[in-house]
Design a protein around this motif. Structure first.
Motif, PDB file in Angstrom:
ATOM      1  N   PRO A   1      -1.456  -1.057 -11.234  1.00  0.00           N
ATOM      2  CA  PRO A   1      -1.076  -1.797 -10.028  1.00  0.00           C
ATOM      3  C   PRO A   1      -1.090  -0.903  -8.795  1.00  0.00           C
ATOM      4  CG  PRO A   1       0.855  -1.319 -11.369  1.00  0.00           C
ATOM      5  CD  PRO A   1      -0.333  -0.866 -12.156  1.00  0.00           C
ATOM      6  N   ALA A   2      -1.421  -1.502  -7.670  1.00  0.00           N
ATOM      7  CA  ALA A   2      -1.390  -0.837  -6.359  1.00  0.00           C
ATOM      8  C   ALA A   2      -2.437   0.258  -6.224  1.00  0.00           C
ATOM      9  CB  ALA A   2       0.010  -0.270  -6.067  1.00  0.00           C
ATOM     10  N   GLU A   3      -3.436   0.265  -7.104  1.00  0.00           N
ATOM     11  CA  GLU A   3      -4.462   1.306  -7.029  1.00  0.00           C
ATOM     12  C   GLU A   3      -5.438   0.996  -5.899  1.00  0.00           C
ATOM     13  OE1 GLU A   3      -6.306   4.109 -10.297  1.00  0.00           O
ATOM     14  OE2 GLU A   3      -7.005   2.051 -10.548  1.00  0.00           O
ATOM     15  N   SER A   4      -5.728   1.990  -5.080  1.00  0.00           N
ATOM     16  CA  SER A   4      -6.665   1.815  -3.976  1.00  0.00           C
ATOM     17  C   SER A   4      -8.071   1.570  -4.511  1.00  0.00           C
ATOM     18  CB  SER A   4      -6.655   3.047  -3.067  1.00  0.00           C
ATOM     19  OG  SER A   4      -5.375   3.241  -2.498  1.00  0.00           O
ATOM     20  N   PRO A   5      -8.856   0.727  -3.845  1.00  0.00           N
ATOM     21  CA  PRO A   5     -10.203   0.389  -4.345  1.00  0.00           C
ATOM     22  C   PRO A   5     -11.083   1.604  -4.607  1.00  0.00           C
ATOM     23  CG  PRO A   5      -9.570  -1.124  -2.605  1.00  0.00           C
ATOM     24  CD  PRO A   5      -8.503  -0.077  -2.654  1.00  0.00           C
TER      25      PRO A   5
ATOM     26  N   LEU B   1      -6.551   6.738   2.195  1.00  0.00           N
ATOM     27  CA  LEU B   1      -6.167   8.133   2.017  1.00  0.00           C
ATOM     28  C   LEU B   1      -5.605   8.467   0.642  1.00  0.00           C
ATOM     29  CD1 LEU B   1      -4.426   9.153   5.382  1.00  0.00           C
ATOM     30  CD2 LEU B   1      -6.637   9.928   4.515  1.00  0.00           C
ATOM     31  N   ILE B   2      -4.830   7.546   0.063  1.00  0.00           N
ATOM     32  CA  ILE B   2      -4.081   7.883  -1.145  1.00  0.00           C
ATOM     33  C   ILE B   2      -4.476   6.971  -2.309  1.00  0.00           C
ATOM     34  CG2 ILE B   2      -2.131   8.931   0.049  1.00  0.00           C
ATOM     35  CD1 ILE B   2      -0.670   6.306  -0.067  1.00  0.00           C
ATOM     36  N   PRO B   3      -4.296   7.445  -3.548  1.00  0.00           N
ATOM     37  CA  PRO B   3      -4.773   6.690  -4.716  1.00  0.00           C
ATOM     38  C   PRO B   3      -4.026   5.396  -4.982  1.00  0.00           C
ATOM     39  CG  PRO B   3      -4.450   9.010  -5.256  1.00  0.00           C
ATOM     40  CD  PRO B   3      -3.824   8.786  -3.926  1.00  0.00           C
ATOM     41  N   GLN B   4      -2.709   5.355  -4.688  1.00  0.00           N
ATOM     42  CA  GLN B   4      -1.911   4.183  -5.015  1.00  0.00           C
ATOM     43  C   GLN B   4      -1.008   3.831  -3.850  1.00  0.00           C
ATOM     44  OE1 GLN B   4      -1.865   5.924  -9.493  1.00  0.00           O
ATOM     45  NE2 GLN B   4       0.103   5.546  -8.527  1.00  0.00           N
TER      46      GLN B   4
ATOM     47  N   GLY C   1       3.896   8.280  -8.093  1.00  0.00           N
ATOM     48  CA  GLY C   1       2.928   8.656  -7.070  1.00  0.00           C
ATOM     49  C   GLY C   1       2.546   7.528  -6.129  1.00  0.00           C
ATOM     50  N   THR C   2       3.033   6.317  -6.398  1.00  0.00           N
ATOM     51  CA  THR C   2       2.709   5.176  -5.535  1.00  0.00           C
ATOM     52  C   THR C   2       3.508   5.263  -4.236  1.00  0.00           C
ATOM     53  OG1 THR C   2       2.312   3.781  -7.473  1.00  0.00           O
ATOM     54  CG2 THR C   2       2.660   2.662  -5.363  1.00  0.00           C
TER      55      THR C   2
END
Length: 527
Positions: free
Chosen positions: A137-141, A307-310, A345-346
């Protein structure tokens, strides 16, 4: 390109499992069945989870929103990068030894005669650990694209049979029942862990006791690896820092460089230690203008996604707080998810622009307390009936956007009033209007943030700087009796993050003085 030695494994993994069983010279001693799961794990790990070839997994088709379970035939070998959502499901007994010297497990169907419980003893039984896992969940494309195939299927959007087990209501995702046959290390898998599973795709009824039960996707796991911290990028130029701050400032914060610097420190923070504790700060950007329309998204959220993964945007409203669960809760032995059941890390961006006058109900009060608990202690409660609540460690970064002088609901570590030097229109730009740096430059920005985050927990304070800080604190206390030890702790956290953001592994006197000045400007602007 698929390696030649992996072709048979990909084409018919169950045949390979039988071959591994057949190759055991002592398979007739009755113990081969119990050695088989670890042998299977080793075989497929050596093929697809190789430290010397991180792209070996790319040989396998991926299970994701663009490639849902129904796009694969039963028995297909796939990879599934997922977050473990539920570890409380009951283990499953299976026939590990079948007739005609065949092995069981991994979805291998026993013959009709094997189902007669009078024909086998306890040595013919094995145990599979059962979990429920969901798309991360919440992972950047851009992050998800790095683990998935680029093509897509013509299948319609996957409809999960268990949508309540995904933290973000209404978001597209895949939910899968995970079966692990090798018990070694299973006890180290926890809720919210991100894991890449390699297994055989299948399906089965949600409940074996109900003939009308819907089918759910199943993955018979051959091997897996838990996501580790991203490797620290080499040769990152510290001067990237100023470019990142300027980009965040100009694109999303109306030209406020100080606010952008605080945002950068927030993005690069992580749990250092819980014993002291040294936890990520929480940040409020106050005096943040309201959007002209409630459906507009802060540009800052688009920037975070790049910028960020999650990253997860949560537009707070009384209706959302009162009706949408933020905490995981077990109902009838089924763990329902909540907004805060997210991978470590989210970064969560909470907006308060939609908050109106009204009553906060019991669920809403619980939700607000849950968010505050994450800010204060980096813990999330899991609610179970007829028992005490259980708190589990998390690692979520929290940023609040508030129109007022402070947040309406939350007490954050840092409050930074926004001071726009340009039009506020840029605060709510559509994503397609975002001025993105070239792809290679945004990749450098991402690497820089990873490097800062990794360094933030390793920053030391030299003896010389430590003495300077002590003398400085004593001097300030003599001048102003209202200065508290909590302020000293706060400034030391800021100084550590500031040093890490400069890619320095120690707090120097110069960094300490800069941290004090950054915090002084923030405090002056609050008045």
């Amino acid at each position: 390109m698929v390696a030649v030695h992996a072709i048979s494994e990909i084409a018919d993994p169950r045949k390979v499992i039988q071959r591994i069983y057949d190759d055991d010279d002592d398979r007739l001693d009755g113990q081969c069945i119990h050695r088989l799961p670890s042998a299977v794990t080793k075989h497929f790990s050596d093929l697809f989870l190789r430290a010397d070839d991180p792209r070996a997994l790319d040989q396998l088709p991926s299970l994701d929103v663009s490639h849902p379970p129904e796009s694969y035939t039963c028995g297909t070998l796939v990879r599934f990068r997922a977050m473990i959502q539920d570890t409380s499901l009951q283990n499953e007994m299976y026939l590990a030894k079948l007739s005609n010297d065949r092995c069981g497990g991994w979805g291998i169907q026993p013959a009709h005669g094997d189902r007669n419980f009078n024909v086998f003893d306890s040595d013919s039984l094995g145990t599979a650990s059962i979990f429920w896992a969901v798309s991360v969940p919440a992972e950047s494309p851009w992050r998800a694209a790095g683990f998935s195939r680029l093509d897509s299927t013509s299948f319609p959007v996957h409809q999960s049979s268990q949508p309540h087990k995904f933290p973000i209501p209404g978001a597209p995702h895949i939910g899968v029942r995970i079966k692990i046959y090798d018990s070694a290390g299973v006890e180290n898998l926890h809720s919210t862990d991100v894991v890449t599973f390699v297994g055989i795709a299948s399906s089965e009824p949600l409940s074996m006791e109900d003939d009308s039960s819907p089918e759910v996707p199943v993955l018979h796991v051959l091997c897996y690896q838990v996501d580790s911290a991203s490797p620290i990028p080499a040769n990152v130029d510290p001067s990237v820092r100023e470019h990142v701050i300027k980009w965040i400032s100009s694109e999303a914060l109306g030209g406020d460089d100080d606010a952008a610097e605080w945002v950068l420190l927030q993005l690069t923070s992580k749990v250092h230690t819980r014993a002291i504790p040294l936890l990520p700060p929480s940040l409020t950007i106050s005096r943040f203008p309201q959007p002209s329309s409630t459906d507009l998204i802060p540009t800052l959220s688009h920037v975070f996604t790049e910028l960020i993964p999650q990253h997860l945007l949560i537009p707070l409203s009384l209706d959302l707080l009162n009706k949408t669960p933020f905490l995981p809760e077990s109902k009838e032995e089924d763990l329902h998810s909540g907004y805060l059941q997210l991978p470590t890390g989210t970064t969560i961006l909470l907006t308060e622009s939609a908050l109106q006058e009204g009553k906060l109900l019991e669920t809403g009060i619980t939700s607000v307390r849950a968010i505050q608990d994450v800010m204060n202690s980096q813990t999330v409660e899991y609610i179970f009936p007829f028992s005490s609540k259980f708190s589990f460690h998390t690692g979520l970064s929290m940023i609040v956007l508030s129109e007022g002088r402070k947040s309406a609901f939350f007490q954050t570590s840092v409050n930074v009033p926004l001071q726009c030097s340009s039009t506020t229109a840029s605060l709510y730009k559509p994503k397609d209007e975002l001025s993105l740096p070239p792809a290679e430059k945004i990749a450098i920005y991402r690497s820089y943030i990873v490097a800062c985050k990794a360094l933030s927990e390793k920053v030391q304070i030299t003896e010389e700087t430590s003495k300077h800080i002590q003398d400085d604190f004593v001097r300030r206390r003599q001048q102003d009796k209202s200065v508290t030890p909590d302020e000293l702790i706060h400034l030391m956290k800021v100084a550590r993050l500031l040093a890490a953001s400069r890619l320095q592994d120690e707090v120097t006197i110069d960094v300490w003085e800069q941290a004090k000045e950054l915090d002084r400007r923030r405090r002056v602007s609050i008045v």
